[in-house]
Design an enzyme around this catalytic site. Structure first.
Site, PDB file in Angstrom:
ATOM      1  N   TYR A 147       0.813  -1.221   0.000  1.00 20.63           N
ATOM      2  CA  TYR A 147       0.000   0.000   0.000  1.00 20.63           C
ATOM      3  C   TYR A 147       0.848   1.273   0.000  1.00 20.63           C
ATOM      4  CZ  TYR A 147       0.318  -0.592   5.171  1.00 20.63           C
ATOM      5  OH  TYR A 147       0.734  -0.782   6.470  1.00 20.63           O
ATOM      6  N   LYS A 162       5.432   4.322   4.753  1.00 21.26           N
ATOM      7  CA  LYS A 162       6.070   3.300   3.917  1.00 21.26           C
ATOM      8  C   LYS A 162       6.424   3.855   2.540  1.00 21.26           C
ATOM      9  CE  LYS A 162       5.645  -0.353   6.719  1.00 21.26           C
ATOM     10  NZ  LYS A 162       6.802  -1.119   7.247  1.00 21.26           N
TER      11      LYS A 162
END
Length: 199
Positions: A147, A162
């Site tokens: 994601y 991330k």
């Protein structure tokens, strides 16, 4: 990762549970010397015993990756135990499911600090210590998630962090190649861990 593992000194953040523990046990069983860190001492001690039971060597250090001074102490301890790490796995993470509109500033900041800032602080400490390592090539592996590029409802904080790590990986891979340090990212996909089951 089986080739060239024996004798390497591997530092793993978030080594007290989940993927960090599994990697510590596997790499330790194949001859790497493992230094793990995390915020809670009890799970770290359990991982040390599991690595030893698998025939490996492991030392643990209590460390919050949001604090650069604690990170420096972790790398100093790892170096004292085994020599300067030549491999780093940035695995420490924080996450919880929440709609962005309901997320508190503190919740946002906590995840960004652990995942993005912690990855940078640890990578920097590793690179600064690497010239003293016994090996002539080093490796950093950053654990991210798919994601990071797709987005995902309920994970705005983690997905943003991330994605930042993904970009940081690409940047450092180019910048630190002349130092002999490879920098890669791994998005392992759905993984059955205690933290994942809790969410």
């Amino acid at each position: 990762m089986s080739r060239g593992i024996e004798g390497r000194v591997v530092a793993i953040t978030g080594g007290g549970s989940g993927m960090g523990r599994a990697m510590a046990i596997d790499l330790g069983s194949r001859g790497a010397k493992i230094a793990i860190c995390g915020r809670r001492p009890e799970p770290l001690e359990e991982t040390v015993e599991l690595v030893k039971a698998a025939g490996g060597e492991c030392a643990s250090f209590q460390c919050d990756v949001r604090d650069p001074e604690q990170i420096d102490a972790f790398f100093a301890g790892a170096t004292a135990a085994f020599g300067a790490p030549d491999t780093l796995v940035n695995n420490a993470a924080g996450n919880f499911v929440a709609n962005a509109i309901d997320m508190s500033p503190n919740g946002w900041k906590a995840v960004i600090d652990i995942v993005l800032n912690g990855t940078f602080y640890c990578s920097r400490a590793f690179a600064l210590g690497f010239p003293n390592a016994a090996k002539d090539t080093g490796s950093i592996l950053n654990i991210i998630a798919t994601y990071a590029w797709t987005g995902n409802p309920g994970t705005a904080h983690s997905a943003a962090a991330k994605a930042g790590v993904w970009n940081l990986t690409k940047t450092l891979a180019v910048e630190w190649a002349p130092l002999g340090i490879r920098v890669n990212a791994l998005a392992p996909g759905p993984t059955e861990t205690e933290a994942a089951s809790a969410n």
